[in-house]
Design a protein around this motif. Structure first.
Motif, PDB file in Angstrom:
ATOM      1  N   ASN A 130     -33.811 -63.607 -26.661  1.00  0.00           N
ATOM      2  CA  ASN A 130     -34.990 -62.755 -26.828  1.00  0.00           C
ATOM      3  C   ASN A 130     -35.208 -61.940 -25.552  1.00  0.00           C
ATOM      4  OD1 ASN A 130     -37.607 -61.905 -27.982  1.00  0.00           O
ATOM      5  ND2 ASN A 130     -38.437 -63.146 -26.314  1.00  0.00           N
ATOM      6  N   VAL A 131     -35.122 -60.630 -25.670  1.00  0.00           N
ATOM      7  CA  VAL A 131     -35.059 -59.765 -24.493  1.00  0.00           C
ATOM      8  C   VAL A 131     -36.426 -59.176 -24.134  1.00  0.00           C
ATOM      9  CG1 VAL A 131     -34.025 -57.643 -23.585  1.00  0.00           C
ATOM     10  CG2 VAL A 131     -32.646 -59.199 -24.967  1.00  0.00           C
ATOM     11  N   VAL A 132     -36.764 -59.225 -22.848  1.00  0.00           N
ATOM     12  CA  VAL A 132     -37.832 -58.469 -22.184  1.00  0.00           C
ATOM     13  C   VAL A 132     -39.244 -58.994 -22.449  1.00  0.00           C
ATOM     14  CG1 VAL A 132     -38.912 -56.185 -21.899  1.00  0.00           C
ATOM     15  CG2 VAL A 132     -36.425 -56.367 -22.118  1.00  0.00           C
ATOM     16  N   LEU A 140     -35.916 -62.948 -21.833  1.00  0.00           N
ATOM     17  CA  LEU A 140     -34.799 -62.776 -20.907  1.00  0.00           C
ATOM     18  C   LEU A 140     -35.038 -61.477 -20.142  1.00  0.00           C
ATOM     19  CD1 LEU A 140     -31.969 -63.811 -19.964  1.00  0.00           C
ATOM     20  CD2 LEU A 140     -30.998 -62.214 -21.641  1.00  0.00           C
ATOM     21  N   LEU A 141     -35.125 -61.574 -18.822  1.00  0.00           N
ATOM     22  CA  LEU A 141     -35.490 -60.426 -18.013  1.00  0.00           C
ATOM     23  C   LEU A 141     -34.262 -59.759 -17.405  1.00  0.00           C
ATOM     24  CD1 LEU A 141     -38.635 -61.969 -16.302  1.00  0.00           C
ATOM     25  CD2 LEU A 141     -38.501 -60.599 -18.393  1.00  0.00           C
ATOM     26  N   GLU A 158     -29.245 -72.039 -16.882  1.00  0.00           N
ATOM     27  CA  GLU A 158     -30.156 -73.120 -17.230  1.00  0.00           C
ATOM     28  C   GLU A 158     -31.608 -72.641 -17.307  1.00  0.00           C
ATOM     29  OE1 GLU A 158     -31.277 -76.609 -18.647  1.00  0.00           O
ATOM     30  OE2 GLU A 158     -29.187 -76.102 -18.204  1.00  0.00           O
ATOM     31  N   GLU A 159     -31.996 -71.769 -16.366  1.00  0.00           N
ATOM     32  CA  GLU A 159     -33.386 -71.320 -16.332  1.00  0.00           C
ATOM     33  C   GLU A 159     -33.733 -70.376 -17.486  1.00  0.00           C
ATOM     34  OE1 GLU A 159     -31.056 -68.616 -13.437  1.00  0.00           O
ATOM     35  OE2 GLU A 159     -31.066 -70.718 -14.108  1.00  0.00           O
ATOM     36  N   ASN A 160     -32.715 -69.914 -18.227  1.00  0.00           N
ATOM     37  CA  ASN A 160     -32.952 -68.983 -19.332  1.00  0.00           C
ATOM     38  C   ASN A 160     -32.715 -69.601 -20.712  1.00  0.00           C
ATOM     39  OD1 ASN A 160     -33.583 -66.812 -17.592  1.00  0.00           O
ATOM     40  ND2 ASN A 160     -31.404 -66.417 -17.250  1.00  0.00           N
ATOM     41  N   VAL A 196     -32.018 -67.544 -28.900  1.00  0.00           N
ATOM     42  CA  VAL A 196     -32.463 -67.653 -30.292  1.00  0.00           C
ATOM     43  C   VAL A 196     -31.696 -68.789 -30.966  1.00  0.00           C
ATOM     44  CG1 VAL A 196     -32.738 -66.464 -32.491  1.00  0.00           C
ATOM     45  CG2 VAL A 196     -32.885 -65.166 -30.348  1.00  0.00           C
ATOM     46  N   PRO A 197     -32.396 -69.747 -31.606  1.00  0.00           N
ATOM     47  CA  PRO A 197     -31.718 -70.879 -32.257  1.00  0.00           C
ATOM     48  C   PRO A 197     -31.096 -70.475 -33.592  1.00  0.00           C
ATOM     49  CG  PRO A 197     -34.062 -71.052 -32.598  1.00  0.00           C
ATOM     50  CD  PRO A 197     -33.858 -69.859 -31.702  1.00  0.00           C
TER      51      PRO A 197
END
Length: 418
Positions: free
Chosen positions: A255-257, A271-272, A298-300, A305-306
């Motif tokens: 998932n972006v931004v 996700l940045l 790991e931090e993201n 998306v599952p």
């Protein structure tokens, strides 16, 4: 001499936008060298043009389906090269065509090479976006705004939700010409910088609205997406029932931004990206391919998306020369995740030499333009010939995929004519 020369567009000077035309010139001198040109102006007043040099045969004829361009904006045998190789007269502009009621008008002409390039003949090609009998209805229901396109006839027709990053009716309308009920909804209805969170609920409302249409076949909805729309499409398939088939074009696995919410709770973190990784070029347009953070870090993990939860069938499409982000890597990561969960509900297509902005075929390719999120000109990638060929192949593939997975048998009556 000029009065003997004739330029013809076959089978007709009027066609649908996604249909090829045969360009022929007759009445030239034997082996005469001429320049073929195409010119069009988009809805923002930007002029696009192309040109190619051809040598007539012994009978004084040029046939773009047979004869090679010797020089110009493309070379070789390219029947539709004058269309896809058109370039803007201003840097960093894409061809803007969103008023589907009006045709895309292209002026074809043939000119002498000698002297001042006197025009010998011309013809106007009207490339219609909306076919006879297709209805266009703006829709404002609940929390979503869109435009609904419905083919002529009683149906039932398969239903497709077109998720475009910013509102564009072209792809939706052209799909409706081919026998699909299509609702187009933009991911962003405001400037992205003004949107602090995104809600999957409004896209679910669009899906539910589509299902309720009287001409829709009693089957799940298809979704077509590109870029940011790709992760919204994956999220719909993963969290919302009733999504039967998804076309994901040059999207991301995360998932972006913007954080994504559903049923009043956050389901995916954003996700940045880091603009320090922008690569400037001499053209004034930057490469932003490497700006997104690693979705597998790991931090993201909370951004992924599952997709393994989805029951839909997927068509994943990746351009290998995508300069917006690494679509091929994201596609591989999605596929690896599905395989790890024992899923086989997908197929993949890769296009070497194609760029990020894969559209329906026969429009001018966009090499660079201002990015809606980065707010500066960026390169989108794509070698023009390879990109154009990818659009032709993909457009047919998309229709076949939806027909196959939305329980619909195409018939002659479901395809719009002029």
């Amino acid at each position: 001499m000029a009065s003997q020369v004739r330029l013809r567009l076959l089978p007709s000077a009027k066609c649908l936008f996604d249909e090829p035309v045969q360009v022929k010139v007759t009445g030239l001198r034997s082996r005469q060298v001429v320049t073929m040109k195409a010119r069009s102006t988009d809805e923002k007043g930007v002029v696009f043009s192309s040109s190619a040099t051809y040598r007539a045969d012994g009978s004084g004829e040029v046939d773009l389906e047979r004869d090679p361009s010797l020089s110009g904006t493309y070379i070789g045998v390219e029947p539709m090269g004058l269309l896809w190789s058109m370039k803007a007269n201003i840097q960093h502009k894409c061809f803007f065509k969103n008023k589907v009621i009006n045709p895309h008008v292209v002026k074809f002409s043939v000119h002498e090479v000698e002297g001042d390039g006197r025009m010998l003949a011309e013809e106007t090609n009207e490339r219609l976006l909306i076919g006879d009998g297709v209805s266009r209805v703006p829709v404002k229901k609940g929390n979503f705004y869109g435009v609904l396109f419905t083919p002529p006839g009683e149906g039932p027709f398969p239903a497709v939700l077109d998720l475009c990053t910013f509102m564009s009716e072209k792809r939706a309308c052209l799909l409706a010409n081919r026998g699909f009920v299509v609702l187009v909804v933009a991911v962003y209805n405001d400037k992205p910088v003004n949107i602090k969170e995104m809600h999957l609920d409004c896209f679910k409302e669009a899906v539910d609205f589509l299902k309720q249409q009287p001409k829709v076949v009693n089957k799940g909805v298809g979704v077509i997406s590109r870029s940011k729309g790709g992760d919204i499409a994956l999220s719909l398939a993963s969290f919302v029932p009733g999504i039967e088939a998804v076309v994901w074009i040059n999207g991301c696995c995360a998932n972006v931004v913007t954080p994504l919410f559903y049923n009043k709770r956050k389901i995916l973190s954003p996700l940045l990206f880091d603009l320090k990784r922008v690569i400037p070029t001499e053209s004034g347009a930057s490469i932003v391919k490497y700006c997104m953070n690693d979705p597998l870090a790991e931090e993201n993990r909370a951004t992924l998306v599952p997709v393994e939860k989805a029951k839909a069938h997927f068509l994943f499409v990746a351009s290998e020369d995508d300069l917006n982000w690494d679509s091929k890597a994201y596609m591989d990561q999605i596929v690896e995740r599905l395989k790890r969960h024992g899923k086989e509900n997908f197929e993949t297509v890769c296009y070497p030499g194609a760029g990020h902005l894969l559209d329906p075929p026969y429009g001018p390719q966009c090499p660079s333009r201002v990015h809606g999120i980065v707010h500066k000109p960026v390169l989108w990638g794509g070698e023009p010939r390879s990109h154009a060929a990818a659009e032709v192949h993909l457009w047919k593939k998309i229709q076949e995929f939806f027909i196959s997975h939305l329980s619909y048998e195409a018939t002659e009556s479901s395809t719009c004519k002029l």
